[in-house]
Each structure stands twice: as C-alpha cells, then as structure tokens.
Design an enzyme around this catalytic site. Structure first.
Site, mmCIF file in Angstrom:
data_model
loop_
_atom_site.group_PDB
_atom_site.id
_atom_site.type_symbol
_atom_site.label_atom_id
_atom_site.label_comp_id
_atom_site.label_asym_id
_atom_site.label_seq_id
_atom_site.Cartn_x
_atom_site.Cartn_y
_atom_site.Cartn_z
ATOM 1 N N PHE A 139 7.041 -1.732 7.005
ATOM 2 C CA PHE A 139 6.755 -3.155 7.231
ATOM 3 C C PHE A 139 6.788 -3.895 5.899
ATOM 4 O O PHE A 139 6.129 -3.486 4.952
ATOM 5 C CB PHE A 139 5.385 -3.341 7.893
ATOM 6 C CG PHE A 139 5.079 -4.783 8.198
ATOM 7 C CD1 PHE A 139 5.583 -5.381 9.349
ATOM 8 C CD2 PHE A 139 4.322 -5.560 7.319
ATOM 9 C CE1 PHE A 139 5.326 -6.722 9.623
ATOM 10 C CE2 PHE A 139 4.068 -6.900 7.586
ATOM 11 C CZ PHE A 139 4.570 -7.480 8.745
ATOM 12 N N ASP A 224 6.775 -1.373 -2.176
ATOM 13 C CA ASP A 224 6.020 -2.453 -1.546
ATOM 14 C C ASP A 224 4.562 -2.020 -1.521
ATOM 15 O O ASP A 224 4.152 -1.214 -0.683
ATOM 16 C CB ASP A 224 6.556 -2.693 -0.131
ATOM 17 C CG ASP A 224 5.772 -3.779 0.602
ATOM 18 O OD1 ASP A 224 4.668 -4.139 0.141
ATOM 19 O OD2 ASP A 224 6.265 -4.252 1.645
ATOM 20 N N LYS A 253 -1.833 -9.432 -0.640
ATOM 21 C CA LYS A 253 -3.076 -9.090 0.058
ATOM 22 C C LYS A 253 -4.312 -9.074 -0.863
ATOM 23 O O LYS A 253 -4.819 -10.128 -1.204
ATOM 24 C CB LYS A 253 -2.905 -7.780 0.836
ATOM 25 C CG LYS A 253 -1.958 -7.961 2.050
ATOM 26 C CD LYS A 253 -2.184 -6.970 3.161
ATOM 27 C CE LYS A 253 -1.512 -7.417 4.444
ATOM 28 N NZ LYS A 253 -0.239 -6.759 4.722
#
Ligand SMILES: *Cc1c(COP(=O)(O)O)cnc(C)c1O
Length: 407
Positions: A139, A224, A253
């Site tokens: 993702f 990532d 995040k």
C-alpha cells in the site's frame, strides 16, 4: 448549528460516501484516551492509523504549534523557512539521507519518490529504463500513481487507465522479483513491513536480496516507511534494524504526530534529478507542520522512547496471547514495535470489522488491516495501565462477538 445537529447522521447527508466512520463522533483527546459527544471514554489503540505517535494533545506539541501559530504560518516555496531547514537538518543527520523534499501526506511523499526514480533513470540511462516493480498487497497511498504502484487491485478498479510500466512481485519471495527485474527496471518499491496489507514483516534475507538485485540492475530501492517510520518499530526507521539501506525513503504518518506532513528522503546520488522546477508543492515544508515535526523527532529519537516501544510490544504480545488462550481466535500475532497484527483463524476470516465495531462499543479504538487481521498502532508512549485496560475491553468485545456467532 448546535452540537446536537452536528452528529454521525449528518455525515451521510453531507460527506462523499468513501468512508463509513464508526457510529459516534469523538470530540476530545488526551494521551491515549478519547471522548465522544456523549462523553463516553475510549482507550486508543488506533493512534489515528499510526499517526498520533505521542498520543493526543501532547503538551510539548501543543506548545510548539501555538508558538509557531503566533510567529509565521505559511510562505510557499518561493521562500524557505527556519522550521523546515531545522527539520531537514535533523532528518538528514539521523538517517542515510543527504537531501529532503517536504510535502503533506504519505501519498505525496511516494508520488515524489516514484517520479524521482523515473527521472533519475531517464537522466542517467535514457527513457527506456522506466519500469517500477512493487509488491502484491503493498500500500502506497490513494493517488492514481500510488494506487497503481500499490499491490491491491481493488484500489485502482474503475479508475483506469492507470499509469503503466508497473509490475507486482510476491512479497518475501526473491525468486518472484528475480523473474521480473531487468535492466529496464528503474526502481523497486516496498514497505519494510507491509502495513495495510496485513502487518507482514519483510524478512531480513529478502530485504538484503532486494538490495542486491537493485544494485545488479542499476535500479533504485525505495522504502515506503510512511507507516513503519519515526519510531513505530522501535527504531527511528525500520531500515535501521534490517541494515539494508534504500536510495529513497518516504515518511509521513507519525512524523507530524497528527499534524499533516510528509517527506521524501534521498541520497546525494539521486537528488539532482529533482532539479529546479521539476516538482513542487504549495504547502510542502509549511512552518506549522515542520515546527511540530521537529518536536516529534526530538522526543521520539531518544533511547528512552525507542526502547519503550519494545517494552510496550512485549506487553501487547503477552496480552494478545492471553486472549488467544481464552478464545482461540488468532492464527498468529506478528509485527514489531507498536505495529502489531493479530491474524484471525480461518473460521473468522472476513470478520475483522465485526471485532472493530464490538471494541468500539466497549470503549476501545483499534484498527484492522484487511478483512482478516486486527491491527494495533497506538501512541509510542501509551501507559502500561492503558494497554491493560484496553485489552480488558478487547476481551469483552471478543466475548460478545463469539457469543453472538454461537447464538
Ligand atoms: C498510510 C500509508 C500511505 C498513504 O499515506 P497518506 O498520508 O494517507 O497519503 C502510504 N504508504 C503507506 C505504507 C501507508 O501506510
């Protein structure tokens, strides 16, 4: 409008239906606790999806945000600013990276990374070397480029035509990557631990092998670390534990602790390919975001906080294994630091959302990672007492779901 008119029902009237939020509206948070409109209290094991790394309204973050709010809000990148420069210096000092690009989210950080990978190859090897390889179940965000590099076809279905020259290999399967990689590959993209895909850690041998294959084929390696970064795994970045160093790393995040910010970090070898005018963002490097992120980094990148993550991981594992002895619903408890997944046994597959809703009714916020995995990504400084109390609520929630299924 009175508070009474602003309620969960209003969501369905005025919001695009791409989300289906839980049936209450949180209004206030402190540490790892949250209260809703009816003053019900919740323990927070979700952390805003691995974002609130220092809990809600951490006093030092609140102070730095207020101070910056009184000083300077926004300039655009026609001018630089002190918080952005300080944060970039700290990020490059703390990691392999020499250069930083700031943006506002994980998807934007990845968009920058994927563009850089293509551009670097274009500059150094020509237009033909343009293939990106990523991994199934991976993702990377919800823009069209990032859902295309992402390995979950459901996220791009209906949005085609998607960007091309992207292939998906099997995660933790080096042979699968070997079969796809070639001298046309410009970059390989992976999450050191797949988060949304089910909390699946990349094994050390696999990560090392990916690095070697990239080097053999002059392909850049992109990590990532949007979910795994900034202390989540008990290391500042997950790559530091594996010893495998990427060429490009994306982070978001937890980096802002709840204030929107993303960053792409890279080496001096590749940075020149994002030359003047090649890429940009109006808000990227915004002083408010950078001031908060600098404080987040100052607090998290300390031995006390990072080693505290390992301590809390042990408590989560102990409690989840106790729950499993009682209910026998988990096939496996996995993950590292405070990114933990509990995969349900076959009989409960597809039911993760039911446990999430039941937990909310018991006063516990948590997450799922797909239909089969319960996911926990709380504050990195959640007190032990809150973990134990949250687990008691989870036990009650599981008991309810199990009872209902029997009836
Ligand atoms: C959440 C996430 C993203 C997307 O971040 P946004 O801020 O939602 O754009 C990208 N990659 C990973 C690994 C993520 O967990």
């Amino acid at each position: 409008m009175t508070t009474q008119q602003v309620n969960r029902a209003l969501f369905d009237d005025v919001m695009v239906p791409n989300y289906n939020p839980q049936q209450m509206v949180p209004v206030r948070g402190a540490g790892s606790r949250v209260w809703d409109q009816d003053n019900n209290e919740y323990i927070d094991f979700a952390g805003g999806i691995a974002v609130n790394a220092l809990g809600h309204c951490h006093p030092e973050l609140v102070a730095v945000l207020k101070e910056q709010a009184d000083t300077l809000w926004h300039l655009s990148n026609v001018f630089t600013n002190e918080p952005a420069l300080r944060l970039a210096k700290k990020l490059t000092d703390a990691t392999f990276a020499d250069k930083v690009f700031f943006c506002n989210s994980g998807a934007e950080a990845n968009e920058a990374a994927f563009k850089l990978v293509r551009k670097y190859s274009y500059d150094n090897f020509g237009a033909e070397k343009n293939e990106i390889i990523s991994f199934k179940q991976g993702f990377h965000g919800r823009t069209l480029f990032t859902v295309s590099v992402g390995g979950q076809p459901k996220y791009r279905e209906g949005f085609e035509p998607a960007p091309g020259a992207i292939e998906h290999a099997e995660f933790n399967n080096l042979d699968s990557l070997k079969a796809l990689i070639s001298d046309k590959t410009c970059g390989v993209v992976l999450e050191p631990t797949q988060g949304e895909g089910g909390v699946i850690p990349g094994n050390a041998e696999f990560l090392k092998g990916v690095r070697e294959l990239c080097d053999e084929h002059n392909a850049l390696l992109v990590f990532d670390e949007v979910q795994t970064g900034v202390g989540r795994t008990g290391h500042l970045y997950a790559y530091m534990e594996s010893g495998v160093v990427p060429d490009v790393l994306t982070t978001a995040k937890s980096l802002g602790g709840g204030f929107p910010i993303g960053a792409m970090l890279c080496s001096d070898k590749v940075a020149p390919s994002l030359g003047f005018g090649t890429h940009g963002s109006t808000y990227g490097g915004n002083p408010l975001a950078c001031a908060v992120a600098e404080k987040v980094l100052d607090i998290i990148n300390t031995p006390e906080v990072l080693s505290g993550v390992a301590t809390r991981n042990a408590i989560f594992n102990e409690e989840l294994n106790k729950l499993n002895e009682r209910f026998g619903i988990f096939k496996e408890v996995r993950g590292s630091g405070l990114l933990i997944g509990a995969e349900l046994i076959e009989a409960w597959h597809g039911k993760a959302g039911e446990f999430l809703a039941a937990a909310r009714e018991q006063g516990l916020m948590m997450l799922v990672a797909g239909p089969n995995v319960l996911r926990f990504a709380p504050s990195l400084i959640i007190p032990e007492a809150d973990i134990r109390e949250g687990m008691a609520k989870l036990a009650d929630a599981i008991a309810k779901v199990v009872e209902t299924a029997k009836a």
